[in-house]
Design an enzyme around this catalytic site. Structure first.
Site: not given
Ligand code: NAD
Length: 437
Positions: A331, A261, A257, A155, A208, A31, A122, A264
């Site tokens: 979010r 939110g 409801g 999820r 997706k 990260d 995504t 995603c």
């Molecule tokens: P998040 O914001 O929680 O985490 C993203 C992480 O990536 C952060 O810690 C950030 O510091 C790191 N990051 C950014 N740029 C970077 C780089 N160049 N090198 C290393 N690290 C880097 O995001 P998330 O909720 O995990 O979502 C990630 C992706 O997965 C999104 O596209 C989201 O739409 C998708 N997604 C999320 C969920 C969910 O429930 N949160 C479910 C399915 C898909």
């Protein structure tokens, strides 16, 4: 055992990295957020996700999982690099691909031997191909790679279980070599007979968006039915139950409801609409699902205003801030729109959430008071609003609340209670889609 580099340690990256380590692979999570990596190295989990701490610590102890900010070494050592960084919405609803493309450029510079780069974030159809182009431009001559699209369906709140036992795994790829490596990575799931959808890059990406847009549409559909139920004197919970028993419909995502939110559904729906519009098509159904969802906060505010006479100068307590239980993710949480709407109308607002409050305090700049639990939040309130259906709000002591509150309005934004139960304790009870009131 495959050597994997996971880029991003958010909900998806950290859960996927820890679970892939649990499958027996050697995973290094990278990260750019040094604080996050330092916390992980100390054994702290930077997000609230049930069960995650156990999977992380057992795999760290087993030396299959490690954390670093140094992308270079992690990429050089890896046979597969997963990109799981954020893809937030832009103001116009389109997807901000900056983090994905930056990660792709960084990965490219460090590629050596043949590597499979898996685009897991995504992102709209065409992104994996764009990532491949960026890597091809920036990689050292001679380094070989293949691109894969492997969207994630976990999820928040049940992420570990979802990753370990998914309904399906989607793999978009163009080479058999990459497909075979994906097969190795997900081998434990093959053994569980998890369906693997093997398809093209663009179809994987669209699966997706189509899935999330369908779920959003289902929620907005039942919320539209709720509105009609109120007009004709029907009960949307019973309508949903009756509908859901039809195997073609199914009972999930039929809860009326205050709407959906999270990180995603809202963003993915907006992104799909944006992509369609870029191609000259309005996507009327998905657009309506989005609009219906956005308007639900106004419906909640109308219900409160009607029950209270007016919202101005009233004190309103919110139980729950997270977009759903078992997460601290705020979010696009309906609670944020609700707080802002209440403040704009001149109300005083008190809030409480069992987990998401610290996150709220840090990220949402609004003048609210913070409670320590449901009952001290209720003190002096004219109305109490149940926004997130955390378990601890499912068995509230209404006589106690009635004594603590100044007023007697209870707005149940998740239809957790019945009118009989709450009104019987001297409350004016409001919910969504039940009868004419
Ligand atoms: P998040 O914001 O929680 O985490 C993203 C992480 O990536 C952060 O810690 C950030 O510091 C790191 N990051 C950014 N740029 C970077 C780089 N160049 N090198 C290393 N690290 C880097 O995001 P998330 O909720 O995990 O979502 C990630 C992706 O997965 C999104 O596209 C989201 O739409 C998708 N997604 C999320 C969920 C969910 O429930 N949160 C479910 C399915 C898909």
């Amino acid at each position: 055992m495959t050597r994997i580099c996971m880029i991003g340690t958010g909900y998806v990256g950290l859960v996927s990295g820890a679970c892939l380590a649990d499958f027996g692979h050697a995973v290094t999570c990278v990260d750019i957020d040094a604080g996050r990596i330092a916390a992980l190295e100390r054994g702290e989990i930077p997000i609230y996700e049930p069960g995650l701490k156990e999977v992380v610590s057992s795999n760290v102890a087993g030396e299959r999982l490690s954390f670093t900010t140094h992308l270079g070494n992690a990429v050089q050592d890896a046979e597969m690099v997963f990109i799981a960084v954020g893809t937030p919405s832009q103001e116009d609803g389109g997807t901000d691909l900056r983090y994905v493309l930056d990660a792709a450029r960084d990965v490219a510079k460090h590629l050596r031997d043949y590597t499979v780069v898996v685009q897991k974030s995504t992102a709209p159809a065409g992104t994996a191909r764009r990532v491949a182009a960026v890597i091809a431009e920036n990689k050292p001559a001679g380094a070989e790679f293949d691109i894969v699209s492997n969207p994630e369906f976990l999820r928040e709140g049940s992420a570990v279980g979802d990753f370990m036992r998914p309904d399906r795994v989607v793999v978009g790829a163009e080479s058999d070599r990459a497909r075979n490596m994906m097969k190795q990575v997900y081998r434990p799931l093959y053994l569980l007979e998890t369906p693997i959808v093997s398809t093209t890059l663009e179809s994987a990406e669209m699966i997706k968006y189509a899935s999330n847009s369908f779920l959003a549409t289902k929620i907005s559909f039942i919320n539209e039915m709720a509105r009609i139920c109120e007009l004709v004197g029907a009960n949307v919970d019973e309508v949903a139950k009756g509908m859901g028993l039809d195997g073609r419909i199914g009972k999930k995502f039929l809860h009326a409801g205050i709407g959906y939110g999270g990180s995603c559904l809202p963003k993915d729906v907006s992104s799909l609409i944006h992509v369609a519009r870029e191609h000259g098509f309005d996507a009327p159904l998905v657009t309506a699902a989005h609009t219906i969802n956005q308007e639900l906060t106004d419906r909640a505010l109308e219900k409160l205003a009607r029950a209270l006479g007016a919202v101005k100068d009233k004190t309103v307590g919110l139980l729950g801030l997270a977009f759903k239980p078992n997460t601290d993710d705020l979010r696009e949480a309906p609670a944020i729109r609700l707080v802002r709407g209440l403040l704009a109308r001149g109300a005083r607002v008190r809030v409480f959430d069992p987990v998401a409050m610290e996150n709220f305090r840090r990220t949402i700049d609004v003048p609210v008071e913070y409670g320590k639990q449901a009952y001290d939040t209720a003190v002096g309130c004219d109305a109490l609003v149940l926004v997130t259906e955390w378990n601890e709000f499912r068995e509230l002591d209404f006589p106690r609340l009635r004594k603590l509150m100044r007023g007697n309005v209870f707005l149940d934004c998740r239809n957790v209670y019945t009118r009989e139960r709450v009104a019987g304790q001297g409350f004016v009870y409001e919910s969504f889609g039940r009868g004419r009131k």
